[in-house]
Design a protein around this motif. Sequence first.
Motif, PDB file in Angstrom:
ATOM      1  N   SER A  76      -0.506 -21.186 -14.822  1.00 37.81           N
ATOM      2  CA  SER A  76      -0.682 -22.447 -15.557  1.00 37.81           C
ATOM      3  C   SER A  76       0.546 -22.769 -16.397  1.00 37.81           C
ATOM      4  CB  SER A  76      -1.916 -22.369 -16.457  1.00 37.81           C
ATOM      5  OG  SER A  76      -3.082 -22.121 -15.698  1.00 37.81           O
ATOM      6  N   HIS A  77       1.136 -21.747 -17.025  1.00 36.67           N
ATOM      7  CA  HIS A  77       2.300 -22.004 -17.883  1.00 36.67           C
ATOM      8  C   HIS A  77       3.508 -22.434 -17.059  1.00 36.67           C
ATOM      9  CE1 HIS A  77       3.026 -17.979 -16.447  1.00 36.67           C
ATOM     10  NE2 HIS A  77       4.175 -17.862 -17.098  1.00 36.67           N
ATOM     11  N   THR A  78       3.700 -21.813 -15.894  1.00 38.15           N
ATOM     12  CA  THR A  78       4.817 -22.209 -15.043  1.00 38.15           C
ATOM     13  C   THR A  78       4.574 -23.587 -14.435  1.00 38.15           C
ATOM     14  OG1 THR A  78       3.785 -20.897 -13.280  1.00 38.15           O
ATOM     15  CG2 THR A  78       5.585 -19.873 -14.500  1.00 38.15           C
ATOM     16  N   ALA A  79       3.324 -23.883 -14.075  1.00 39.08           N
ATOM     17  CA  ALA A  79       3.002 -25.203 -13.534  1.00 39.08           C
ATOM     18  C   ALA A  79       3.323 -26.290 -14.558  1.00 39.08           C
ATOM     19  CB  ALA A  79       1.528 -25.263 -13.132  1.00 39.08           C
ATOM     20  N   GLU A  95      -0.909 -18.280 -21.195  1.00 45.76           N
ATOM     21  CA  GLU A  95       0.322 -18.078 -21.946  1.00 45.76           C
ATOM     22  C   GLU A  95       0.798 -19.437 -22.460  1.00 45.76           C
ATOM     23  OE1 GLU A  95       4.855 -16.761 -20.858  1.00 45.76           O
ATOM     24  OE2 GLU A  95       3.235 -15.478 -20.117  1.00 45.76           O
ATOM     25  N   PRO A  96       0.900 -19.640 -23.774  1.00 44.45           N
ATOM     26  CA  PRO A  96       1.122 -20.989 -24.309  1.00 44.45           C
ATOM     27  C   PRO A  96       2.579 -21.431 -24.354  1.00 44.45           C
ATOM     28  CG  PRO A  96       0.768 -19.453 -26.106  1.00 44.45           C
ATOM     29  CD  PRO A  96       0.608 -18.658 -24.834  1.00 44.45           C
ATOM     30  N   ARG A  97       3.466 -20.741 -23.664  1.00 44.18           N
ATOM     31  CA  ARG A  97       4.898 -21.045 -23.774  1.00 44.18           C
ATOM     32  C   ARG A  97       5.214 -22.509 -23.449  1.00 44.18           C
ATOM     33  NH1 ARG A  97       9.738 -17.465 -20.891  1.00 44.18           N
ATOM     34  NH2 ARG A  97      11.501 -18.583 -21.842  1.00 44.18           N
ATOM     35  N   ALA A  98       4.723 -23.001 -22.318  1.00 42.59           N
ATOM     36  CA  ALA A  98       5.006 -24.388 -21.940  1.00 42.59           C
ATOM     37  C   ALA A  98       4.275 -25.381 -22.845  1.00 42.59           C
ATOM     38  CB  ALA A  98       4.621 -24.625 -20.479  1.00 42.59           C
TER      39      ALA A  98
END
Length: 630
Positions: free
Chosen positions: A422-425, A147-150
């Motif tokens: 991964s995105h939250t990290a 998920e590319p949000r971050a």
Amino acid sequence: MHSRLRCSSSTQNATANCQQETALRSSCFRGKQNSEKQQPPAARIGSTSVGRSFTSRGLAGAWHVGKNLRQAQGYASESGNSKQEEEAEAREVMEYDVVIVGAGPAGLAAAIRLKQLCQEKGTELSVCVLEKASEVGAHILSGNVFEPRALNELIPDWKEQNAPLWVPVTKDKFWLLSEKHAFPVPSPFKNQGNFVISLSELVRWLGTKAEELGVEIYPGFAASEVLYEGARVVGVATNDMGIAKSGSRKPNFQRGIELKGRLTLLAEGCRGSLSETVIKKFQLREEAGAQHQTYAIGLKEVWEVEEHKHHPGYVLHTVGWPLNFSTYGGSFLYHMDNQQVAIGLVVALDYKNPYMNPYEEYQRFKQHPSIRPLLEGGKVVQYGARTLNEGGLQSIPRTVFPGGALIGCTAGFVNVPKIKGSHTAMKTGILAAEAAHEALSSMENPNMDAYWEALQHSWVWQELYSVRNIRPFFHHGLLPGLVHAGLDHYVIRGRLPYTLAHGPPDHECTEAAEKHKPIQYPKPDGVITFDLLTSLYRSSTNHEHDQPPHLHLVDKHVPETINLPKFAAPESRYCPARVYEYIANEDNKLQLNINAQNCLHCKACDIKDPKQNIKWTVPEGGGGPGYTIM
């Protein structure tokens, strides 16, 4: 020059020699920076050896300069040093504003954001990232539907910068498996707009972006010790290299280096050894009112399949068989590019049956009538395994401590229902960097309290809060869990006025062998299913054989007196690399043998051992798996 260096000596002319060594080592780093100006980053960093070119040679070069000077000052040779002399010999010290342990998504996101802020605000901070793998990305394993949000927040023009997000999700399917059939059910994952990627490749790309901004990345050096001044963390130390199993020095001995930082960010990933030390020392779970962490183990292969079977962007998740209804877990199957398919099985480590073997369950899964046809005619490219956090919001400790912070999966930010972390990290790395930059700019003794506050008001916290009750409800079994997950996802949307608790820690869930029957797993066919050592070869794992073991038994008698008779030797099954096996001695009695060189650094042993008798520590830097597309 970015890093500040100092050294110490036990000789009478310490001051003069220290100044000489500092000057020589400074010139080494100035040479590094000058060479960077003369050649573009792409020339320094290839697609498979990020940071391995000049950056790691800079740190190794500093070691060799110090070594040669010590010999010139009258130190004995490595082979002639007494134990007392070895212990008295001081480590070299390198000083930075921020020291980051772990070149994964969180660590690199933090490093990049720190340097971005320096550019935006006209400040200068020295930042280094330590990575125990031989190359950036070599220890990174994940599904991964990204998920590319971050990433959008960190590098908005990532498409123009050719980030390795090339395969958008095109189909998103979810099946409930019985032994012979697959039953389609509505997919709760909402993966539209996400990408099927190799996280190893993305991390290598992030490494190039970090180095372009001036971050110093040191792969091949394992942080083995937290450094304290009073009650404050002031950095980390790398382990000594070139130590034989006997404890004696080998000719290639190199003393570890202390990397001191005004702030230290621990981004070690799931069950980080230094992070666990800090969490316990500062009672960070108690400070946050958090529960224990819970875990799963993920086993994964990347296959190259026949062209007509390959559908880039196709995503499939399953639950059910081969796991029983009381064991939480599921499988994934993601079509990447280049006719490659990532396929794997995740098994929660709170399973009860000591005869269960996650690796063998994964081999059984590939034989399912709905899965095997895809793999027939193909070949395995790579194999690996890694544990992941499943505790969610309930298990997040306080993420700040005196002198630093925990970021990424080392604290546990995986969204379990999404099967994504991964995105939250990355977002936690961004938040930590912003708090660190502000603290370093305004405080003599900076603290990271602002990071903890920002985290609790971020979309990361909101996302984990909304799904906090889904994983705990699966303790009632697969079908009740699925019903509750559906209600929570589609109707309640996390708005229940209470938070469910987890069950016992994973190691306490293992029941005595007498309560269960041994599981007879089919023999591998060498086509779709494989013996473990064949798979291990595909992980490219490697360790220097002649080094002290990095897997320690708290009590050497426990394996033969408790684990073997009561639990039927579970460590020989939960380990996905055959590190642990029982072998008959000369008296025909079974004894535990530890094949530490096989270790995939998955940390399952540190988590699942029934008596918590196995302690995982870092081996020599550069050892472990060599993942490239995981």
